[in-house]
Design an enzyme around this catalytic site. Structure first.
Site, PDB file in Angstrom:
ATOM      1  N   HIS A   1     -38.629  35.534  -8.668  1.00  0.00           N
ATOM      2  CA  HIS A   1     -38.971  34.561  -9.713  1.00  0.00           C
ATOM      3  C   HIS A   1     -39.026  33.172  -9.099  1.00  0.00           C
ATOM      4  CE1 HIS A   1     -38.425  37.439 -13.040  1.00  0.00           C
ATOM      5  NE2 HIS A   1     -37.477  37.956 -12.270  1.00  0.00           N
ATOM      6  N   LEU A   2     -40.233  32.635  -9.018  1.00  0.00           N
ATOM      7  CA  LEU A   2     -40.390  31.226  -8.673  1.00  0.00           C
ATOM      8  C   LEU A   2     -40.517  30.549 -10.037  1.00  0.00           C
ATOM      9  CD1 LEU A   2     -42.902  31.740  -5.731  1.00  0.00           C
ATOM     10  CD2 LEU A   2     -40.401  31.571  -5.647  1.00  0.00           C
TER      11      LEU A   2
ATOM     12  N   ASN B   1     -43.159  35.337 -15.368  1.00  0.00           N
ATOM     13  CA  ASN B   1     -42.438  34.752 -16.525  1.00  0.00           C
ATOM     14  C   ASN B   1     -42.110  33.271 -16.333  1.00  0.00           C
ATOM     15  OD1 ASN B   1     -40.417  35.277 -14.602  1.00  0.00           O
ATOM     16  ND2 ASN B   1     -38.850  35.678 -16.154  1.00  0.00           N
TER      17      ASN B   1
ATOM     18  N   HIS C   1     -35.683  46.824 -10.682  1.00  0.00           N
ATOM     19  CA  HIS C   1     -34.220  46.654 -10.685  1.00  0.00           C
ATOM     20  C   HIS C   1     -33.418  47.734 -11.431  1.00  0.00           C
ATOM     21  CE1 HIS C   1     -35.230  44.691 -14.494  1.00  0.00           C
ATOM     22  NE2 HIS C   1     -35.596  43.566 -13.928  1.00  0.00           N
TER      23      HIS C   1
ATOM     24  N   ASP D   1     -34.934  40.380  -6.948  1.00  0.00           N
ATOM     25  CA  ASP D   1     -34.890  39.783  -8.292  1.00  0.00           C
ATOM     26  C   ASP D   1     -34.341  38.354  -8.204  1.00  0.00           C
ATOM     27  OD1 ASP D   1     -35.282  39.469 -10.971  1.00  0.00           O
ATOM     28  OD2 ASP D   1     -33.730  40.860 -11.623  1.00  0.00           O
TER      29      ASP D   1
ATOM     30  N   PHE E   1     -29.392  34.554 -17.419  1.00  0.00           N
ATOM     31  CA  PHE E   1     -29.230  35.682 -16.502  1.00  0.00           C
ATOM     32  C   PHE E   1     -29.998  35.430 -15.208  1.00  0.00           C
ATOM     33  CE2 PHE E   1     -28.836  37.845 -20.696  1.00  0.00           C
ATOM     34  CZ  PHE E   1     -27.537  38.305 -20.533  1.00  0.00           C
TER      35      PHE E   1
END
Ligand code: DOR
Ligand code: ZN
Length: 358
Positions: A26-27, A58, A180, A253, A271
Site C-alpha cells: 500500500h502506497l 485503495n 494475506h 501488506d 489497521f
C-alpha cells in the site's frame, strides 16, 4: 540458485540471490502522501531487496480509471512500481471497473484489497470478466457479517470468504490470488482447492508466521492489522503451508499509517503495519534459520513465484548477509511511516544492496 558474492572481503557472509517481488504493497499516493508516496515506498522497497512491487488501489481517490493507473506509473520511483486496479468502482462493491481499459493502461492485477467484494454475484461477474481479459484477481477475504467487534475479527470471517472465492474460482475458471491468509482453516481450504485443480495461488505475510495475538498485547497498535494476528496453532499451519507449497508467496501488506493515528486507542487506530524493509530478515530468521524451509524455498516464495504469477522477467539481484545478527531500527526506514512491530528486534538476513537489471 545462489552464489557467494565476489569482490567482498568477507565473502563467507554475503550471498547474491534474485531480487524480491512484493505482490501486496500500500502506497498512499494519491491522497495520503504524508504516510507514503510512490517515491518513499519504492525506496523502502529497494532497501528491502525488492525490484518490483504491486501497489494496491485503495488510495484516495481509488485507482479505478486508466488515468489513475497511468498516474501511478508516471511517478518517480526507485524500483518498478506496478499498479493493481480496483475490481469495483471506488471499491464500493457495486459496479465493476473497465478491466479492458485498465489492463491496457498498465494495471497488472485487480483487487478491492482493504475491503472484500462482499456481493457474491459481483465477485462471480468479476471472475468471468477476469477470464475474458486474462487478468488476475487478488481477493481480500473477509466476511464482514461475521465480525461483531472491530478488534475481534474471528478466523471464520477470513476462511468462510476464502471458501467462497475458491469455489467461485473453480466454477468460473478465473485465476485467483488470495491475499494475506492468516488462519489454519484457510490453508486447508486452499490446499483442497488446489488439489481439485483450481487456478488459485495465495500469499501470507511475515507477521502471520512470526507473531501471535499475544504480541498485539505486548506491542500495541503497531501490531494491529487486518486480518489480525492469530493463535500459535495458526502460525504452525501457516508455516506448514509455506513448507508444503500450499502458500505460494510471501508478500508484505506494507500498510503505512501515521504515528498520530497509531497513537490512538486500538478501537480507533487504523489497521496495518509497514513491512518492506523487514520482510526478508523476518522470513529468513523465522523460516530458514529456524529450519522450517530451505533457502531455495524462500527464494521461490519471495522472488520466483511472485514473478511467475505477475509475468515478470527480471535478472535483478540482491546481496545479503545471512550470518551477522543485527538490530532493526525503524527510525532508519525509508518509509514515511513508523508502524512496525519489529522495531529494535534482532534478526539475521541483512540486505546489503539491491542491483536493478532488466
Ligand atoms: O491491515 C491492513 N491495512 N489491511 C488491509 O486490508 C488494508 C491495509 C491498509 O490499507 O491500511
Ligand atoms: Zn492489503
Amino acid at each position: 540458485m545462489f552464489v557467494k558474492e565476489k569482490n567482498n572481503t568477507d565473502s563467507s557472509n554475503t550471498i547474491r540471490i534474485p531480487a524480491f517481488v512484493d505482490m501486496h504493497v500500500h502506497l498512499r499516493e494519491p491522497g495520503q502522501t504524508h504516510k507514503e508516496t510512490v517515491f518513499s515506498g519504492s525506496r523502502a522497497a529497494k532497501a528491502g531487496g525488492f525490484s518490483h512491487i504491486l501497489c494496491m488501489p485503495n488510495t484516495s481517490p481509488v485507482i479505478d480509471t486508466p488515468e489513475l493507473v497511468s498516474y501511478i506509473r508516471s511517478r518517480e520511483a526507485a524500483v518498478s512500481v506496478l499498479p493493481a486496479a480496483a475490481v469495483t468502482k471506488g471499491q464500493q462493491g457495486k459496479e465493476l471497473t473497465d478491466f479492458y481499459a485498465l489492463k491496457k493502461a498498465g494495471a497488472l492485477a485487480f483487487s478491492d484489497d482493504g475491503s472484500p467484494v462482499e456481493d457474491k454475484n459481483i465477485m462471480r461477474e468479476a471472475m468471468y470478466r477476469a477470464v475474458e481479459n486474462e487478468v488476475l484477481i487478488i481477493s481480500h477475504c473477509e466476511d464482514k457479517s461475521l465480525i461483531s467487534s472491530r478488534l475481534q475479527s474471528p478466523p471464520e470471517a477470513e476462511y468462510s470468504a476464502v471458501l467462497r472465492d475458491c469455489e467461485l474460482a473453480e466454477n468460473t475458471g478465473a485465476r485467483l490470488h488470495i491475499a494475506h491468509i492468516s488462519t489454519k482453516e484457510s490453508v486447508d481450504i486452499i490446499r483442497n482447492a488446489k488439489k481439485k485443480g483450481a487456478k488459485i495461488t495465495c500469499e501470507t505475510c511475515p507477521h502471520y508466521f512470526s507473531l501471535t495475538r499475544d504480541d498485539f498485547f505486548r506491542v500495541g497498535t503497531n501490531a494491529m492489522m487486518n486480518p489480525p494476528l492469530r493463535k500459535e496453532e495458526d502460525v504452525v499451519a501457516i508455516k506448514e503451508g509455506l513448507r508444503d507449497g500450499t502458500i505460494d508467496v510471501i508478500s508484505t501488506d506494507h500498510a503505512p499509517h501515521s504515528v498520530y493515528e497509531k497513537n490512538q486507542a486500538p478501537e480507533f487506530a487504523p489497521f496495518g503495519i509497514i513491512g518492506l524493509e523487514t520482510s526478508f530478515c523476518v522470513s529468513y530468521t523465522f523460516l530458514v534459520k529456524s529450519g522450517i524451509i530451505t533457502f531455495e524455498r524462500l527464494i521461490s516464495l519471495m522472488s520466483e513465484k511472485p514473478k511467475e504469477i505477475l509475468g515478470i522477467k527480471s535478472s535483478s539481484y540482491v546481496v545479503v548477509d545471512i550470518n551477522t545478527e543485527f538490530i532493526y531500527d525503524v527510525s532508519c526506514s525509508y518509509s514515511l511511516s513508523r508502524n512496525s512491530p519489529f522495531d529494535k528486534q534482532r534478526f539475521y538476513g541483512k540486505i546489503l544492496k539491491t542491483v536493478l537489471e532488466d
